[in-house]
Scaffold this motif. Structure first.
Motif, PDB file in Angstrom:
ATOM      1  N   UNK A  60      26.161 -10.841  75.205  1.00 20.43           N
ATOM      2  CA  UNK A  60      27.022 -11.926  74.763  1.00 20.43           C
ATOM      3  C   UNK A  60      27.895 -11.547  73.459  1.00 20.43           C
ATOM      4  N   UNK A  61      27.238 -10.886  72.648  1.00 22.13           N
ATOM      5  CA  UNK A  61      27.707 -10.410  71.258  1.00 22.13           C
ATOM      6  C   UNK A  61      28.949  -9.446  71.615  1.00 22.13           C
ATOM      7  N   UNK A  62      28.799  -8.389  72.328  1.00 21.79           N
ATOM      8  CA  UNK A  62      29.502  -7.464  72.261  1.00 21.79           C
ATOM      9  C   UNK A  62      30.537  -7.498  73.422  1.00 21.79           C
ATOM     10  N   UNK A  63      30.336  -8.293  74.511  1.00 26.09           N
ATOM     11  CA  UNK A  63      31.245  -8.176  75.579  1.00 26.09           C
ATOM     12  C   UNK A  63      31.654  -9.672  76.166  1.00 26.09           C
ATOM     13  N   UNK A  64      30.855 -10.535  76.440  1.00 23.97           N
ATOM     14  CA  UNK A  64      31.017 -11.713  77.115  1.00 23.97           C
ATOM     15  C   UNK A  64      31.669 -12.565  76.118  1.00 23.97           C
ATOM     16  N   UNK A  65      31.274 -12.784  75.055  1.00 20.07           N
ATOM     17  CA  UNK A  65      32.226 -13.491  74.101  1.00 20.07           C
ATOM     18  C   UNK A  65      33.596 -12.963  73.694  1.00 20.07           C
ATOM     19  N   UNK A  66      33.560 -11.818  73.024  1.00 20.49           N
ATOM     20  CA  UNK A  66      34.979 -11.509  72.599  1.00 20.49           C
ATOM     21  C   UNK A  66      35.869 -11.207  73.725  1.00 20.49           C
ATOM     22  N   UNK A  67      35.330 -10.560  74.672  1.00 15.38           N
ATOM     23  CA  UNK A  67      36.496 -10.222  75.819  1.00 15.38           C
ATOM     24  C   UNK A  67      36.754 -11.547  76.821  1.00 15.38           C
TER      25      UNK A  67
ATOM     26  N   UNK B  65      28.161  -3.003  62.083  1.00 18.92           N
ATOM     27  CA  UNK B  65      28.494  -1.835  62.526  1.00 18.92           C
ATOM     28  C   UNK B  65      28.523  -1.335  63.932  1.00 18.92           C
ATOM     29  N   UNK B  66      27.302  -1.588  64.283  1.00 20.72           N
ATOM     30  CA  UNK B  66      27.309  -1.069  65.901  1.00 20.72           C
ATOM     31  C   UNK B  66      27.784  -1.867  66.982  1.00 20.72           C
ATOM     32  N   UNK B  67      27.820  -3.349  66.419  1.00 21.09           N
ATOM     33  CA  UNK B  67      28.806  -4.013  67.392  1.00 21.09           C
ATOM     34  C   UNK B  67      30.297  -4.069  67.389  1.00 21.09           C
ATOM     35  N   UNK B  68      30.668  -3.898  66.117  1.00 25.31           N
ATOM     36  CA  UNK B  68      32.267  -3.451  66.034  1.00 25.31           C
ATOM     37  C   UNK B  68      32.517  -2.172  66.721  1.00 25.31           C
TER      38      UNK B  68
ATOM     39  N   UNK C  46      35.218  -1.860  70.049  1.00 30.88           N
ATOM     40  CA  UNK C  46      36.240  -0.796  69.640  1.00 30.88           C
ATOM     41  C   UNK C  46      36.203   0.000  70.808  1.00 30.88           C
ATOM     42  N   UNK C  47      35.076   0.690  71.364  1.00 28.41           N
ATOM     43  CA  UNK C  47      35.059   1.411  72.376  1.00 28.41           C
ATOM     44  C   UNK C  47      35.872   0.890  73.698  1.00 28.41           C
ATOM     45  N   UNK C  48      35.164  -0.300  73.856  1.00 29.16           N
ATOM     46  CA  UNK C  48      35.758  -1.040  75.092  1.00 29.16           C
ATOM     47  C   UNK C  48      37.003  -1.165  74.983  1.00 29.16           C
ATOM     48  N   UNK C  49      37.663  -1.673  73.701  1.00 30.20           N
ATOM     49  CA  UNK C  49      39.136  -1.897  73.744  1.00 30.20           C
ATOM     50  C   UNK C  49      40.031  -0.617  73.958  1.00 30.20           C
ATOM     51  N   UNK C  50      39.601   0.440  73.113  1.00 34.66           N
ATOM     52  CA  UNK C  50      40.057   1.823  73.400  1.00 34.66           C
ATOM     53  C   UNK C  50      40.284   2.180  74.747  1.00 34.66           C
ATOM     54  N   UNK C  51      38.940   2.007  75.340  1.00 30.67           N
ATOM     55  CA  UNK C  51      38.856   2.670  76.644  1.00 30.67           C
ATOM     56  C   UNK C  51      39.574   1.826  77.895  1.00 30.67           C
TER      57      UNK C  51
ATOM     58  N   UNK D 113      47.185  -4.175  68.090  1.00 26.82           N
ATOM     59  CA  UNK D 113      46.946  -5.660  67.593  1.00 26.82           C
ATOM     60  C   UNK D 113      45.781  -6.103  68.526  1.00 26.82           C
ATOM     61  N   UNK D 114      45.603  -6.044  69.845  1.00 26.17           N
ATOM     62  CA  UNK D 114      44.924  -6.294  70.714  1.00 26.17           C
ATOM     63  C   UNK D 114      43.279  -5.795  70.123  1.00 26.17           C
ATOM     64  N   UNK D 115      43.192  -4.823  69.731  1.00 22.68           N
ATOM     65  CA  UNK D 115      41.968  -3.948  69.179  1.00 22.68           C
ATOM     66  C   UNK D 115      41.763  -4.801  68.270  1.00 22.68           C
ATOM     67  N   UNK D 116      42.696  -5.099  66.980  1.00 24.65           N
ATOM     68  CA  UNK D 116      42.128  -5.684  66.051  1.00 24.65           C
ATOM     69  C   UNK D 116      41.699  -7.122  66.258  1.00 24.65           C
ATOM     70  N   UNK D 117      42.210  -7.701  67.290  1.00 23.59           N
ATOM     71  CA  UNK D 117      41.972  -9.058  67.619  1.00 23.59           C
ATOM     72  C   UNK D 117      40.618  -9.098  68.290  1.00 23.59           C
TER      73      UNK D 117
END
Length: 238
Positions: free
Chosen positions: A90-97, A156-159, A163-168, A202-206
């Motif tokens: 939820x924290x890393x993928x479901x909510x932000x994506x 730190x681990x969540x961000x 970031x890894x998902x976004x850049x990937x 910008x999308x990575x920052x968002x």
């Protein structure tokens, strides 16, 4: 008592996503036959993320029901791992994506739908399916956040994970362009390379901002809930 138990809501949401995915995959669109198939679209990836997440939620509910009162330490340890996976997703993928897909899609759509969702697609995708992919994601994830407390990982681990998902995903979009000569999203064809770099940055920052928003929202909801419960339990003065 809740009008509808949260466990029933999760099952209903999971079935909704399964229906949306099945209907989407059944559509014979030219873009599905090209390199990368449906997996080059963030909307489809998000649908898979949401379906997997709510599948884990339902599995957690079932495991909790089966282990309740059993006293089996191994089962309780496995349940804690499952709960931790649910909270992490939820924290890393479901909510932000999920929020990113809804916000960016409808923002660009309102500006010029041809840049992201050409009218031609109306011949393939019915309106209800479009909203299932780009609208209901937001209320569904907010319902889940409101009905269950989720333990966020360290910031730190969540961000780092988001970031890894976004850049990937950005690298995947660039690779698809390198192979096919075409950008996944039409508006990328109409902007220069410098503007694309700014857009991708910008999308990575968002995405990072949305992760922090989810963390703050989760804390606010459950701190408020805890305060209300404590207020109810506090003895009233005569």
């Amino acid at each position: 008592m809740a009008l509808v138990p949260c466990q029933v809501l999760r099952v209903a949401i999971l079935l909704s996503y399964c229906s949306i995915l099945c209907n989407y995959k059944a559509i014979e669109m030219p873009s599905h036959q090209t390199y990368g198939g449906s997996w080059k679209f963030l909307t489809f990836i998000d649908l898979v993320i949401q379906a997997v997440f709510f599948g884990i939620c339902v599995l957690t509910d079932l495991s909790s029901l089966l282990t309740r009162g059993s006293g089996n330490q191994e089962q309780e340890r496995q349940l804690k791992k499952l709960t931790s996976l649910r909270d992490w997703m939820l924290a890393v993928l479901a909510f932000p994506v999920g929020v990113f897909v809804v916000a960016v899609f409808w923002t660009i759509y309102a500006y010029d739908r041809e840049m992201i969702y050409p009218k031609l697609l109306d011949n393939f995708i019915p309106g209800w399916l479009n909203h299932g992919m780009h609208t209901t994601v937001l209320p569904f994830i907010l319902i889940e956040m409101r009905t269950s407390h989720h333990q966020y990982p360290s910031r730190s681990s969540g961000l780092a994970a988001i970031c890894t998902f976004s850049v990937g995903y950005i690298l995947w979009v660039c690779w698809v362009h390198r192979v096919t000569g075409m950008w996944v999203y039409p508006f990328l064809e109409h902007i220069g390379s410098g503007a694309r770099i700014i857009f991708f940055g910008s999308t990575t920052i968002l995405m990072n901002f949305l992760y922090l928003l989810g963390e703050v929202l989760n804390s606010y909801i459950w701190d408020t809930q805890r305060s209300m419960e404590e207020e109810k339990e506090r003895p009233k003065l005569e």
